[in-house]
Write an enzyme that holds these catalytic residues in place. Structure first.
Site, PDB file in Angstrom:
ATOM      1  CG  ASP A 206      67.192  95.917 -16.351  1.00 47.92           C
ATOM      2  OD1 ASP A 206      66.783  95.901 -17.278  1.00 47.92           O
ATOM      3  OD2 ASP A 206      68.418  95.178 -15.764  1.00 47.92           O
ATOM      4  CG  ASN A 214      64.626  83.788 -15.786  1.00 51.30           C
ATOM      5  OD1 ASN A 214      63.893  83.718 -14.538  1.00 51.30           O
ATOM      6  ND2 ASN A 214      64.532  84.861 -16.415  1.00 51.30           N
ATOM      7  CG  ASP A 223      57.597  84.133 -14.611  1.00 49.62           C
ATOM      8  OD1 ASP A 223      58.249  84.702 -15.296  1.00 49.62           O
ATOM      9  OD2 ASP A 223      56.941  83.144 -15.004  1.00 49.62           O
ATOM     10  CD  GLU A 249      65.711  91.610 -17.877  1.00 46.31           C
ATOM     11  OE1 GLU A 249      66.857  91.465 -17.963  1.00 46.31           O
ATOM     12  OE2 GLU A 249      64.860  90.875 -18.325  1.00 46.31           O
TER      13      GLU A 249
END
Length: 346
Positions: A206, A214, A223, A249
Site C-alpha cells: 500500500d 492526490n 497516477d 493504491e
C-alpha cells in the site's frame, strides 16, 4: 480440414493462457505429425535471455503443463539454443536445426512488435513439408492474436500489471498445490519452519499517504506515482513472481517457492527502492507491506486477510516497513481473527 477446424474452434474457445497453450500444442502435434511439441517461455534474467518449458506434448501421450515458475532457477540460457538465438537476434519468424540422426526441430517465436517472450518448438523425424509449415504458421497467427487478447483482459489499464481477476485465479491455483505436511492445530499459530524451507508467499503493498499525494499534486501526478511504483515492483521482484494491481493504491505480489529470509530480502529491496526513488514533482514516496506464507489449508479469504492484518500493523506502527503476519502472531502483536471461509471476498 475437419481436424484443423476442430482445433481452431477448440483454441478460440479458451479464456485462459494455460488451456490456450495446451490447445495449440495439441493442434500442432497432430497436424505436423510431430514427435514432440513444446511451448517455451523466454525470460530476461540480469540482461540474459533464458528458456523454460511451459507446456509440452509427445507422440502417444497427453499434453502437460510444466509449472517451471515454481523454481528460482532461471532455466536454460538461450545460448543453449544457438539457432533460436540467431533467429531472435535477426527478428526472424522461424529457425530450424537438423540433428545428426536427421531429426528436425523448428522454432517459431511469437512476436508482439519487436518482442518475443513465447516460442513454439516442433520436433519431427523427417523434413517439414511446405504445406505443414504453412498450416502451422496459420495456427501460430491465431495463437498470437488470442494471446494478445488474453493479455489485454488480464492487465490493469493504468499500470500494465496483472489485474485483480487474474490474481484471484492464480491465488486459487497456488492454494490447490499442497506445500505443507499437515495443517496447523486449531487455535495455534503456524509453527516456525526451518529457515531453509521454501514456501509460497503473498504480499500486500500500500502506498503511504497516497490521498495526500492526490490532494496536493492532483490525480495526474497520483497516477504517475502508481505507474512508477508498478515499474519498481516489476524491477524488484523475480521473473517467477507475479505482481498485480489490486485496486486504488494497493498492489499484491505472489512470490514463488522461496524461503522466509529470501522473501523478506526481496520485499525489503522493493521497499527501499521506492523510498530512494525521486518521484517527479512529488519527491519522496514510501510503501508499507504485509506478507504471509500461503497454506493450502487456508482459503483465499483467510490468506489475504492475514496479509491485510500485517499491512494494517505496518501502517499503524510507523509505515515504510514490511511486516510478516506469522511473526507478529508469534510475538503476540497480532491475534488471529476468525474468518468466514464462505464469504464472497473477491
Amino acid at each position: 480440414m475437419d481436424s484443423l477446424l476442430k482445433h481452431m474452434v477448440d483454441m478460440t474457445g479458451h479464456r485462459d493462457h494455460t488451456m490456450l497453450d495446451i490447445s495449440v500444442i495439441a493442434a500442432v502435434q497432430e497436424l505436423a505429425a510431430a514427435v514432440q511439441t513444446r511451448v517455451l517461455s523466454l525470460y530476461n534474467v540480469a540482461g540474459q535471455l533464458h528458456v523454460r518449458v511451459r507446456a509440452s506434448i509427445e507422440a502417444g501421450a497427453g499434453a502437460r503443463v510444466h509449472d517451471a515458475l515454481d523454481s528460482a532457477v532461471p532455466g536454460a540460457p538461450l545460448s543453449s539454443y544457438p539457432e533460436l538465438a540467431a533467429c531472435l537476434a535477426a527478428r526472424e519468424t522461424s529457425a530450424e536445426a537438423v540433428a545428426p540422426d536427421g531429426t528436425r526441430t523448428l522454432w517459431l517465436p511469437i512476436w508482439f512488435g519487436d518482442k518475443a517472450d513465447t516460442c513454439l518448438e516442433i520436433v519431427r523425424e523427417a523434413p517439414f513439408p511446405a504445406q505443414t509449415i504453412h498450416t502451422v504458421a496459420g495456427i501460430v497467427g491465431v495463437y498470437r492474436n488470442f494471446q494478445n487478447l488474453l493479455d489485454y483482459s488480464e492487465r490493469d489499464s493504468l499500470t500494465g500489471l496483472l489485474n485483480r481477476k487474474t490474481f484471484e485465479d492464480q491465488l486459487a491455483r497456488m492454494l490447490q498445490c499442497p506445500c505443507e505436511p499437515e495443517p496447523p492445530q486449531p487455535g495455534q499459530p503456524e509453527r516456525r519452519q526451518h529457515h531453509e524451507e521454501e514456501k509460497q508467499w503473498l504480499a500486500v503493498v500500500d502506498v503511504d499517504h497516497f490521498k495526500l499525494v492526490n490532494d496536493t499534486f492532483g490525480h495526474l501526478y497520483g497516477d504517475e506515482v502508481l505507474i512508477l511504483i508498478a515499474n519498481q515492483l516489476q524491477a524488484s521482484f523475480r521473473a517467477q513472481d507475479r505482481v498485480f494491481r489490486f485496486g486504488g493504491e494497493e498492489f499484491v505480489v505472489l512470490l514463488r517457492a522461496t524461503t522466509l529470509e529470501n522473501a523478506r530480502r526481496i520485499i525489503d529491496r522493493f521497499r527501499t527502492n521506492v523510498e530512494s526513488y525521486d518521484f517527479p514533482q512529488v519527491g519522496r514516496v514510501t510503501v508499507s507491506v504485509g506478507f504471509v506464507s500461503i497454506s493450502p489449508f487456508d482459503s483465499p479469504v483467510v490468506t489475504l486477510g492475514h496479509a491485510d492484518q500485517a499491512l494494517y500493523f505496518a501502517k499503524t506502527h510507523g509505515r515504510n516497513q514490511a511486516c510478516h503476519y506469522n511473526e507478529l502472531v508469534e510475538q503476540g502483536l497480532l491475534q488471529t481473527v476468525a474468518s468466514n471461509d464462505t464469504a464472497e471476498f473477491f
